[in-house]
Design a protein around this motif. Structure first.
Motif, mmCIF file in Angstrom:
data_model
loop_
_atom_site.group_PDB
_atom_site.id
_atom_site.type_symbol
_atom_site.label_atom_id
_atom_site.label_comp_id
_atom_site.label_asym_id
_atom_site.label_seq_id
_atom_site.Cartn_x
_atom_site.Cartn_y
_atom_site.Cartn_z
ATOM 1 N N PHE A 1 36.872 -5.527 43.705
ATOM 2 C CA PHE A 1 37.939 -6.141 42.910
ATOM 3 C C PHE A 1 39.215 -5.309 42.997
ATOM 4 O O PHE A 1 40.307 -5.837 43.226
ATOM 5 C CB PHE A 1 37.512 -6.299 41.447
ATOM 6 N N ILE A 2 39.081 -4.000 42.820
ATOM 7 C CA ILE A 2 40.246 -3.109 42.889
ATOM 8 C C ILE A 2 40.874 -3.164 44.282
ATOM 9 O O ILE A 2 42.086 -3.272 44.422
ATOM 10 C CB ILE A 2 39.858 -1.672 42.497
ATOM 11 N N LYS A 3 40.049 -3.111 45.300
ATOM 12 C CA LYS A 3 40.542 -3.131 46.672
ATOM 13 C C LYS A 3 41.271 -4.439 46.992
ATOM 14 O O LYS A 3 42.291 -4.443 47.684
ATOM 15 C CB LYS A 3 39.387 -2.919 47.651
ATOM 16 N N GLY A 4 40.768 -5.548 46.476
ATOM 17 C CA GLY A 4 41.345 -6.846 46.784
ATOM 18 C C GLY A 4 42.419 -7.310 45.812
ATOM 19 O O GLY A 4 43.026 -8.354 46.009
ATOM 20 N N ILE B 1 45.908 -7.655 43.796
ATOM 21 C CA ILE B 1 47.294 -7.586 44.245
ATOM 22 C C ILE B 1 48.179 -6.758 43.318
ATOM 23 O O ILE B 1 49.286 -6.427 43.679
ATOM 24 C CB ILE B 1 47.891 -9.004 44.410
ATOM 25 N N SER B 2 47.677 -6.438 42.119
ATOM 26 C CA SER B 2 48.530 -5.668 41.215
ATOM 27 C C SER B 2 47.710 -4.700 40.369
ATOM 28 O O SER B 2 46.574 -4.973 39.997
ATOM 29 C CB SER B 2 49.323 -6.605 40.298
ATOM 30 N N TRP B 3 48.353 -3.585 40.052
ATOM 31 C CA TRP B 3 47.717 -2.605 39.174
ATOM 32 C C TRP B 3 47.535 -3.172 37.777
ATOM 33 O O TRP B 3 46.587 -2.831 37.079
ATOM 34 C CB TRP B 3 48.540 -1.320 39.123
ATOM 35 N N PHE B 4 48.436 -4.057 37.371
ATOM 36 C CA PHE B 4 48.312 -4.673 36.057
ATOM 37 C C PHE B 4 46.994 -5.439 35.940
ATOM 38 O O PHE B 4 46.304 -5.343 34.926
ATOM 39 C CB PHE B 4 49.491 -5.607 35.781
ATOM 40 N N GLU B 5 46.632 -6.195 36.962
ATOM 41 C CA GLU B 5 45.372 -6.941 36.954
ATOM 42 C C GLU B 5 44.172 -5.996 36.908
ATOM 43 O O GLU B 5 43.195 -6.253 36.212
ATOM 44 C CB GLU B 5 45.277 -7.860 38.179
#
Length: 140
Positions: free
Chosen positions: A46-49, A51-55
């Motif tokens: 999930f982290i790798k894929g 698109i934003s640090w917020f997500e």
């Protein structure tokens, strides 16, 4: 005073959290039942894929922070003041919720969610102990 407020707010909070887990944050019914049993792997992907640090922060940290209040359940159910009993009761409950997400396809049965949620409960339990020791007269 804190205990009385907690006892008043924990049931509506639990209902709100269940709403989020099944219907909130843009949830939709999946076409297939999904199970993620490999710890840490799904969070890593999930982290790798993402698109934003917020997500990343919203999902990963949210899975911890949103469950901190359940670390205080000993204030409502004295038998849950014991960490081992609290963790066993919580993991049993969260596995049922994750299974309901799986069977309803309104979410994913994810071991990482169970681990992160349980870590949140542990942090809450630690905070509860700290508050009871440090601010005894405000906790009542």
């Amino acid at each position: 005073m804190l205990k009385k407020f907690y006892k008043f707010i924990i049931l509506p909070y639990t209902i709100f959290l269940l709403y989020l887990m099944f219907f909130g944050m843009g949830r939709f019914q999946y076409d297939d039942n999904i199970v993620r049993l490999e710890p840490i792997i799904s969070t890593f992907w999930f982290i790798k894929g993402s698109i934003s640090w917020f997500e990343i922060i919203k999902i990963v940290l949210g899975n911890v922070v949103m469950f901190i209040p359940f670390g205080f359940l000993g204030w409502v159910f004295p038998q849950l003041k014991d960490l081992k009993k609290l963790i066993i009761a919580f993991v049993s409950a969260i596995v049922i919720v994750e299974a309901l997400q799986y069977f309803s396809r309104m979410g994913v049965f994810d071991v990482d969610d169970i681990l992160l949620n349980t870590f949140g409960v542990y942090l809450g339990w630690q905070m509860c102990k700290f508050l009871e020791l440090r601010f005894k007269r405000f906790v009542i």
